[in-house]
Design a protein around this motif. Sequence first.
Motif, PDB file in Angstrom:
ATOM      1  N   GLU A   1       3.467  10.651   9.027  1.00  0.00           N
ATOM      2  CA  GLU A   1       3.340  11.904   8.280  1.00  0.00           C
ATOM      3  C   GLU A   1       2.406  12.891   8.967  1.00  0.00           C
ATOM      4  N   GLY A   2       1.739  12.465  10.033  1.00  0.00           N
ATOM      5  CA  GLY A   2       0.839  13.357  10.758  1.00  0.00           C
ATOM      6  C   GLY A   2      -0.478  13.599  10.039  1.00  0.00           C
ATOM      7  N   LEU A   3      -0.865  12.663   9.177  1.00  0.00           N
ATOM      8  CA  LEU A   3      -2.127  12.804   8.460  1.00  0.00           C
ATOM      9  C   LEU A   3      -3.295  12.223   9.249  1.00  0.00           C
ATOM     10  N   ILE A   4      -2.994  11.294  10.152  1.00  0.00           N
ATOM     11  CA  ILE A   4      -3.998  10.762  11.068  1.00  0.00           C
ATOM     12  C   ILE A   4      -3.369  10.676  12.445  1.00  0.00           C
ATOM     13  N   VAL A   5      -4.212  10.635  13.459  1.00  0.00           N
ATOM     14  CA  VAL A   5      -3.754  10.455  14.838  1.00  0.00           C
ATOM     15  C   VAL A   5      -4.626   9.396  15.490  1.00  0.00           C
TER      16      VAL A   5
ATOM     17  N   ALA B   1       1.043   3.071   9.298  1.00  0.00           N
ATOM     18  CA  ALA B   1       2.288   3.573   9.882  1.00  0.00           C
ATOM     19  C   ALA B   1       2.724   4.858   9.193  1.00  0.00           C
ATOM     20  N   ARG B   2       2.648   4.891   7.867  1.00  0.00           N
ATOM     21  CA  ARG B   2       3.058   6.096   7.142  1.00  0.00           C
ATOM     22  C   ARG B   2       2.104   7.265   7.397  1.00  0.00           C
ATOM     23  N   LEU B   3       0.801   6.997   7.461  1.00  0.00           N
ATOM     24  CA  LEU B   3      -0.149   8.074   7.755  1.00  0.00           C
ATOM     25  C   LEU B   3       0.103   8.666   9.139  1.00  0.00           C
ATOM     26  N   LEU B   4       0.407   7.806  10.106  1.00  0.00           N
ATOM     27  CA  LEU B   4       0.725   8.282  11.455  1.00  0.00           C
ATOM     28  C   LEU B   4       2.040   9.048  11.454  1.00  0.00           C
TER      29      LEU B   4
ATOM     30  N   LEU C   1       3.605   8.495  -0.371  1.00  0.00           N
ATOM     31  CA  LEU C   1       2.898   7.541   0.480  1.00  0.00           C
ATOM     32  C   LEU C   1       2.693   6.224  -0.254  1.00  0.00           C
ATOM     33  N   PRO C   2       2.709   5.101   0.474  1.00  0.00           N
ATOM     34  CA  PRO C   2       2.400   3.827  -0.167  1.00  0.00           C
ATOM     35  C   PRO C   2       0.916   3.744  -0.521  1.00  0.00           C
ATOM     36  N   ARG C   3       0.597   2.837  -1.410  1.00  0.00           N
ATOM     37  CA  ARG C   3      -0.780   2.683  -1.893  1.00  0.00           C
ATOM     38  C   ARG C   3      -1.765   2.461  -0.742  1.00  0.00           C
TER      39      ARG C   3
END
Length: 175
Positions: free
Chosen positions: A137-141, A132-135, A91-93
């Motif tokens: 990767e399914g870590l947030i919705v 964008a990366r959290l979404l 994941l990016p910083r």
Amino acid sequence: MSFVADRFGFPPVVTQQQLAAMAPHVRSECVALMREAGLTIEQIARPLNVRPAVIERLASARHRYQLPRAAETVDEAGDGTSKPAHRTEGLPRGSFLILKYAAQRQFELSIGKDDLASELGVSHKMIDAGMARLLDEGLIVRAAAGSGHKPALYRATERGEQFAAAVFHLDTTGA
């Protein structure tokens, strides 16, 4: 006046003023391209009204040039295999900053990206990439879309909460 042409029959396409106005690395590349086209140093120098030694120095100059970040490659293992310097895994910083911010607020975010960027002291671009990366990767919705001047509501998924607990050493007992 003799007509000087390259191997394709074209004269040099730059003037002395244009050559002088170029950035150093572009100037050297321009001279190198004229040489590759078949012109001698003297044939390049004469119409530009400069000494051949100047053209020779331009052609042999070495300039520090940085590749665009996405094009850079690194050889971390030292085994001759290189991979993009821009990390495609992990994941990016910005993602970690956002996830930590959410963890401090019961894993919910209801703040605009501009406000979040200023709160975390990072650029808007970093927040966009992180979200964008959290979404992805399914870590947030996105729990609720924003309306009017209200920002969207984001919640960490169970996977996101577990990931944050592991990364940030959070107490998962609910206390």
